[in-house]
Design a protein around this motif. Structure first.
Motif, PDB file in Angstrom:
ATOM      1  N   ALA A 173      -3.194   3.868   3.286  1.00 12.88           N
ATOM      2  CA  ALA A 173      -3.040   3.663   1.845  1.00 12.88           C
ATOM      3  C   ALA A 173      -1.969   4.565   1.230  1.00 12.88           C
ATOM      4  N   PRO A 174      -1.928   5.887   1.567  1.00 15.33           N
ATOM      5  CA  PRO A 174      -0.887   6.733   0.966  1.00 15.33           C
ATOM      6  C   PRO A 174       0.534   6.315   1.339  1.00 15.33           C
ATOM      7  N   LEU A 175       0.702   5.550   2.413  1.00 14.60           N
ATOM      8  CA  LEU A 175       2.031   5.084   2.809  1.00 14.60           C
ATOM      9  C   LEU A 175       2.353   3.725   2.192  1.00 14.60           C
ATOM     10  N   LEU A 176       1.387   2.818   2.223  1.00 11.71           N
ATOM     11  CA  LEU A 176       1.644   1.459   1.763  1.00 11.71           C
ATOM     12  C   LEU A 176       1.680   1.333   0.241  1.00 11.71           C
ATOM     13  N   SER A 177       0.822   2.049  -0.441  1.00 10.43           N
ATOM     14  CA  SER A 177       0.722   1.890  -1.897  1.00 10.43           C
ATOM     15  C   SER A 177       2.021   2.238  -2.627  1.00 10.43           C
ATOM     16  N   PRO A 178       2.685   3.366  -2.329  1.00 11.60           N
ATOM     17  CA  PRO A 178       3.955   3.640  -3.016  1.00 11.60           C
ATOM     18  C   PRO A 178       5.035   2.611  -2.716  1.00 11.60           C
ATOM     19  N   VAL A 179       5.090   2.135  -1.469  1.00 14.55           N
ATOM     20  CA  VAL A 179       6.088   1.119  -1.110  1.00 14.55           C
ATOM     21  C   VAL A 179       5.810  -0.178  -1.849  1.00 14.55           C
ATOM     22  N   ALA A 180       4.534  -0.579  -1.902  1.00 15.45           N
ATOM     23  CA  ALA A 180       4.165  -1.818  -2.590  1.00 15.45           C
ATOM     24  C   ALA A 180       4.506  -1.747  -4.070  1.00 15.45           C
ATOM     25  N   PHE A 181       4.372  -0.568  -4.671  1.00 11.22           N
ATOM     26  CA  PHE A 181       4.705  -0.412  -6.089  1.00 11.22           C
ATOM     27  C   PHE A 181       6.212  -0.316  -6.307  1.00 11.22           C
ATOM     28  N   ALA A 182       6.911   0.392  -5.433  1.00 13.89           N
ATOM     29  CA  ALA A 182       8.336   0.648  -5.637  1.00 13.89           C
ATOM     30  C   ALA A 182       9.190  -0.595  -5.395  1.00 13.89           C
ATOM     31  N   LEU A 183       8.788  -1.464  -4.478  1.00 17.26           N
ATOM     32  CA  LEU A 183       9.635  -2.603  -4.101  1.00 17.26           C
ATOM     33  C   LEU A 183       9.959  -3.518  -5.279  1.00 17.26           C
ATOM     34  N   PRO A 184       8.993  -3.991  -6.064  1.00 21.69           N
ATOM     35  CA  PRO A 184       9.365  -4.852  -7.197  1.00 21.69           C
ATOM     36  C   PRO A 184      10.148  -4.115  -8.275  1.00 21.69           C
ATOM     37  N   VAL A 185       9.877  -2.828  -8.453  1.00 25.80           N
ATOM     38  CA  VAL A 185      10.623  -2.054  -9.447  1.00 25.80           C
ATOM     39  C   VAL A 185      12.088  -1.962  -9.048  1.00 25.80           C
ATOM     40  N   LEU A 186      12.356  -1.626  -7.794  1.00 24.54           N
ATOM     41  CA  LEU A 186      13.734  -1.553  -7.304  1.00 24.54           C
ATOM     42  C   LEU A 186      14.403  -2.920  -7.346  1.00 24.54           C
ATOM     43  N   ALA A 187      13.634  -3.979  -7.076  1.00 25.53           N
ATOM     44  CA  ALA A 187      14.198  -5.332  -7.120  1.00 25.53           C
ATOM     45  C   ALA A 187      14.631  -5.698  -8.537  1.00 25.53           C
ATOM     46  N   LEU A 188      13.835  -5.345  -9.526  1.00 26.10           N
ATOM     47  CA  LEU A 188      14.208  -5.621 -10.919  1.00 26.10           C
ATOM     48  C   LEU A 188      15.451  -4.823 -11.321  1.00 26.10           C
ATOM     49  N   LEU A 189      15.517  -3.572 -10.883  1.00 27.62           N
ATOM     50  CA  LEU A 189      16.707  -2.765 -11.178  1.00 27.62           C
ATOM     51  C   LEU A 189      17.934  -3.337 -10.473  1.00 27.62           C
TER      52      LEU A 189
END
Length: 282
Positions: A173-189
């Motif tokens: 969870a500590p590895l997957l959760s930040p990646v799952a959150f960051a991916l759409p944010v970076l995609a929008l940027l």
């Protein structure tokens, strides 16, 4: 209950999970490529060879289409088989997102993938797609962003619901959760940054603008056939959804009538108790 019927729910669950993972992988790779727009459109197109081009191969297209159809059918089947509408807020979000995805995504799939299949001259690279989104049809861009985010959120929530039951979840969870959150944010940027680059190219590069216009003309010539395909897909989905809702309503009505119908036991309990105080044995 026969063993076959006992195993049927488990098989459906595994197929639904596998098909959902395929779709989530497809969308995640799209978002990863879109995030590279923070660098440039050229970087996006170069990474497209590794992230998206494999999905254009016919075996991958068959797997992707099969996963989409299987996941939709099994989702509607699960909806029709429900015995109650008492759901948690997370389940309601999952349900509403799942039902909204096909109408949101069908226009994008038909306009790009089907158009490319109908006419090989149609070149839907990132530059063209972003030009359409940022200059010619910004409302359509909002629809596609909503579609991609709906698919991604639906997939991530479903994946977490499956992983949280696994013993390894506290470790991953500590590895997957930040990646799952960051991916759409970076995609929008990346989408915003690439959009600014596209607008500059449209104003400064006449040759590139002419190629975008030629693609738009080609897409316009296919518009009638594409609209027919899109309407057919929406009609089939609408009919399947209506059927699932009718079965759901029938099931809920039948269960409600069973709960409210008086039973023989209940009737006997309501009878007055017999009085044998004056009875004597002969």
């Amino acid at each position: 209950m026969t063993p076959e019927r006992m195993h049927a729910p488990a098989i459906r669950g595994r197929v639904r999970l596998a098909s959902g993972l395929v779709l989530l992988c497809f969308v995640a790779m799209h978002l990863a490529d879109l995030a590279l727009g923070l660098s440039s459109i050229g970087t996006m197109d170069r990474a497209r060879v590794w992230l998206l081009a494999p999905w254009q191969l016919w075996p991958c297209q068959v797997v992707l289409l099969g996963a989409a159809v299987a996941h939709a059918v099994l989702g509607l089947q699960a909806l029709s088989a429900r015995r109650t509408l008492r759901l948690s807020r997370t389940d309601w979000v999952q349900l509403l997102l799942g039902l909204a995805i096909p109408p949101l995504i069908v226009a994008h799939v038909v306009a790009l993938q089907v158009a490319s299949d109908l006419d090989q001259a149609f070149d839907a690279d990132y530059g063209f797609v972003l030009a359409v989104y940022w200059r010619y049809a910004p409302a359509y861009a909002l629809q596609q962003l909503a579609a991609v985010l709906a698919v991604y959120v639906h997939g991530v929530v479903g994946l977490q619901a499956w992983l949280v039951l696994r013993p390894s979840w506290p470790r991953v969870a500590p590895l997957l959760s930040p990646v799952a959150f960051a991916l759409p944010v970076l995609a929008l940027l990346g989408f915003a940054q690439a959009g600014q680059e596209v607008l500059l190219r449209l104003d400064r590069e006449s040759d590139w603008t002419a190629r975008v216009a030629a693609n738009l003309d080609l897409l316009g010539s296919l518009r009638g056939r594409l609209d027919t395909i899109e309407d057919a897909v929406l009609l089939v989905y609408g009919a399947a959804l209506a059927m699932a809702l009718l079965v759901l309503c029938a099931n809920l009505r039948r269960l409600r009538s069973r709960r409210t119908r008086p039973t023989k036991t209940a009737l006997r309990d309501d009878w007055p108790a017999a009085d044998f105080t004056g009875l004597r044995l002969a």
